[in-house]
Design an enzyme around this catalytic site. Structure first.
Site, PDB file in Angstrom:
ATOM      1  N   SER A 136       1.199   2.042 -11.061  1.00 56.06           N
ATOM      2  CA  SER A 136       0.703   1.242 -12.192  1.00 56.06           C
ATOM      3  C   SER A 136       0.502   2.156 -13.394  1.00 56.06           C
ATOM      4  O   SER A 136       0.327   3.375 -13.230  1.00 56.06           O
ATOM      5  CB  SER A 136      -0.651   0.613 -11.811  1.00 56.06           C
ATOM      6  N   TYR A 149      -9.325   1.732  -8.403  1.00 58.57           N
ATOM      7  CA  TYR A 149      -7.971   1.164  -8.466  1.00 58.57           C
ATOM      8  C   TYR A 149      -7.024   2.174  -9.124  1.00 58.57           C
ATOM      9  O   TYR A 149      -5.951   2.486  -8.581  1.00 58.57           O
ATOM     10  CB  TYR A 149      -7.952  -0.155  -9.234  1.00 58.57           C
TER      11      TYR A 149
HETATM   12  N1  LIG Z   1      -0.001  -7.575 -11.795  1.00 64.53           N
HETATM   13  C1  LIG Z   1      -0.085  -6.455 -12.479  1.00 64.53           C
HETATM   14  O1  LIG Z   1      -0.445  -6.444 -13.667  1.00 64.53           O
HETATM   15  C2  LIG Z   1       0.272  -5.130 -11.818  1.00 64.53           C
HETATM   16  C3  LIG Z   1       0.450  -4.013 -12.648  1.00 64.53           C
HETATM   17  C4  LIG Z   1       0.766  -2.795 -12.073  1.00 64.53           C
HETATM   18  C5  LIG Z   1       0.907  -2.685 -10.708  1.00 64.53           C
HETATM   19  N2  LIG Z   1       0.735  -3.779  -9.910  1.00 64.53           N
HETATM   20  C6  LIG Z   1       0.877  -3.603  -8.448  1.00 64.53           C
HETATM   21  O2  LIG Z   1       1.907  -4.435  -7.989  1.00 64.53           O
HETATM   22  C7  LIG Z   1       1.687  -4.747  -6.616  1.00 64.53           C
HETATM   23  C8  LIG Z   1       1.842  -6.251  -6.416  1.00 64.53           C
HETATM   24  O3  LIG Z   1       0.833  -6.907  -7.137  1.00 64.53           O
HETATM   25  P1  LIG Z   1       0.983  -8.365  -7.759  1.00 64.53           P
HETATM   26  O4  LIG Z   1       0.687  -8.250  -9.188  1.00 64.53           O
HETATM   27  O5  LIG Z   1       2.242  -9.006  -7.319  1.00 64.53           O
HETATM   28  O6  LIG Z   1      -0.311  -9.080  -7.091  1.00 64.53           O
HETATM   29  P2  LIG Z   1      -0.480 -10.374  -6.166  1.00 64.53           P
HETATM   30  O7  LIG Z   1       0.240 -11.538  -6.743  1.00 64.53           O
HETATM   31  O8  LIG Z   1      -1.952 -10.478  -5.926  1.00 64.53           O
HETATM   32  O9  LIG Z   1       0.243  -9.942  -4.797  1.00 64.53           O
HETATM   33  C9  LIG Z   1      -0.315  -8.911  -3.983  1.00 64.53           C
HETATM   34  C10 LIG Z   1       0.354  -8.908  -2.620  1.00 64.53           C
HETATM   35  O10 LIG Z   1      -0.275  -7.864  -1.819  1.00 64.53           O
HETATM   36  C11 LIG Z   1      -0.596  -8.398  -0.553  1.00 64.53           C
HETATM   37  N3  LIG Z   1      -1.767  -7.755   0.047  1.00 64.53           N
HETATM   38  C12 LIG Z   1      -2.961  -7.478  -0.539  1.00 64.53           C
HETATM   39  N4  LIG Z   1      -3.812  -6.983   0.379  1.00 64.53           N
HETATM   40  C13 LIG Z   1      -3.131  -6.944   1.569  1.00 64.53           C
HETATM   41  C14 LIG Z   1      -3.469  -6.549   2.888  1.00 64.53           C
HETATM   42  N5  LIG Z   1      -4.701  -6.056   3.202  1.00 64.53           N
HETATM   43  N6  LIG Z   1      -2.542  -6.658   3.866  1.00 64.53           N
HETATM   44  C15 LIG Z   1      -1.316  -7.149   3.576  1.00 64.53           C
HETATM   45  N7  LIG Z   1      -0.920  -7.524   2.350  1.00 64.53           N
HETATM   46  C16 LIG Z   1      -1.835  -7.429   1.357  1.00 64.53           C
HETATM   47  C17 LIG Z   1      -0.874  -9.879  -0.810  1.00 64.53           C
HETATM   48  O11 LIG Z   1      -0.645 -10.615   0.386  1.00 64.53           O
HETATM   49  P3  LIG Z   1      -1.786 -11.392   1.223  1.00 64.53           P
HETATM   50  O12 LIG Z   1      -2.925 -11.676   0.281  1.00 64.53           O
HETATM   51  O13 LIG Z   1      -1.099 -12.613   1.733  1.00 64.53           O
HETATM   52  O14 LIG Z   1      -2.150 -10.420   2.303  1.00 64.53           O
HETATM   53  C18 LIG Z   1       0.176 -10.219  -1.869  1.00 64.53           C
HETATM   54  O15 LIG Z   1       1.392 -10.585  -1.248  1.00 64.53           O
HETATM   55  C19 LIG Z   1       0.296  -4.215  -6.274  1.00 64.53           C
HETATM   56  O16 LIG Z   1       0.425  -2.988  -5.587  1.00 64.53           O
HETATM   57  C20 LIG Z   1      -0.338  -3.995  -7.642  1.00 64.53           C
HETATM   58  O17 LIG Z   1      -1.323  -2.984  -7.621  1.00 64.53           O
HETATM   59  C21 LIG Z   1       0.432  -5.014 -10.434  1.00 64.53           C
END
Ligand SMILES: NC(=O)c1ccc[n+]([C@@H]2O[C@H](COP(=O)([O-])OP(=O)(O)OC[C@H]3O[C@@H](n4cnc5c(N)ncnc54)[C@H](OP(=O)(O)O)[C@@H]3O)[C@@H](O)[C@H]2O)c1
Length: 249
Positions: A136, A149
């Site tokens: 990130s 985070y």
């Molecule tokens: N959105 C942003 O602005 C942003 C920016 C930079 C980086 N990121 C990174 O991108 C990645 C994806 O995030 P996103 O934005 O797509 O968020 P999201 O829509 O909340 O998706 C997160 C995913 O992670 C899974 N997850 C979370 N905790 C888990 C656990 N204990 N075991 C298994 N799976 C787990 C969730 O699945 P379940 O809840 O079904 O387990 C979900 O499929 C993350 O690593 C995040 O830090 C996001």
């Protein structure tokens, strides 16, 4: 060239969009996450010959072992690991933060990620495959309330670079993807509030899950002699803030 991708956190956001993008290009995908019913929806949508779903918690070491050992032969030759599962919890400053939330972020974003990576390295090396880790902008640019985070994402970035060194000579590629604001369930999970999520993204044009999925697919599609070490990307509507200064009068 199409292959098999193991995508963690595919029940929502970037992971779900990536599953769709890779399957559209002829890849097979293994999709994981805790919410089994969402994984089954992906299987129904994209086809059981293309998608293998395994529901487990990234913090459950035995479940990860079982998931990998039980991969059907058609999905066992993993060419690409997309370490996407992760979360932020809370926005409080360190002095008011919840220690249980800190531990959950570390257990998921750091311990779970290195555990899966360790267990899939033998097949990734045998396949001369690739690893794409979701870091990130929080890895590089601190912000108030980002504390643990940001720390987990800095780990992911540095771990990616370290893996590159260790995997020298194996042909395995490693990339750290470092996005800014992407509208997903991320802020809903972080705050527990749909209103907070709507207010963060409202009036802006954030990046979409599909934007990031396209970037991941592009990285995976480059010729085998090219390695993108890190890619940092943001929406145009987001940029950098200044330093904070305490004024005494
Ligand atoms: N959105 C942003 O602005 C942003 C920016 C930079 C980086 N990121 C990174 O991108 C990645 C994806 O995030 P996103 O934005 O797509 O968020 P999201 O829509 O909340 O998706 C997160 C995913 O992670 C899974 N997850 C979370 N905790 C888990 C656990 N204990 N075991 C298994 N799976 C787990 C969730 O699945 P379940 O809840 O079904 O387990 C979900 O499929 C993350 O690593 C995040 O830090 C996001």
């Amino acid at each position: 060239m199409a292959g098999t991708a193991f995508i963690t956190g595919a029940t929502a956001g970037i992971g779900a969009a990536s599953a769709r993008r890779f399957v559209a290009a002829g890849w097979k995908v293994i999709v994981t996450g805790r919410r089994a019913e969402r994984l089954e929806t992906l299987v129904t949508e994209l086809g059981a010959d293309k998608v293998h779903a395994i529901a487990f918690d990234m913090r459950d070491d035995a479940a990860i072992d079982h998931a990998i050992a039980a991969l059907p032969p058609a999905f066992a030759d993993v060419d690409l690991l997309i370490n996407n599962a992760g979360l932020a919890l809370g926005t409080a400053p360190a002095q008011r933060a919840d220690l249980a939330q800190w531990r959950q972020m570390i257990d998921t974003n750091v311990t779970g990620l290195v555990t899966i990576t360790h267990k899939l390295l033998p097949v990734l090396i045998a396949r001369k495959g690739g690893i794409i880790n979701l870091s990130s902008v929080a890895a590089t640019y601190p912000y108030a309330g980002g504390n643990v985070y940001g720390g987990t994402k800095a780990f992911v970035r540095q771990f990616s670079l370290g893996l590159r060194s260790d995997l020298h000579g194996t042909g395995v590629r490693v990339t750290s993807i470092e996005p800014g604001m992407v509208e997903t369930e991320f802020t809903l999970v972080r705050t527990g509030s749909q209103a907070a999520s709507d207010s963060l993204y409202g009036g802006t044009t954030p990046m979409t899950s599909e934007d990031i999925a396209e970037t991941l697919f592009w990285v995976a599609s480059q010729p085998a002699h090219l390695n993108f070490n890190t890619i940092e990307l943001m929406p145009v509507s987001q940029s950098f803030a200044g330093f904070q200064v305490v004024r005494e009068n």
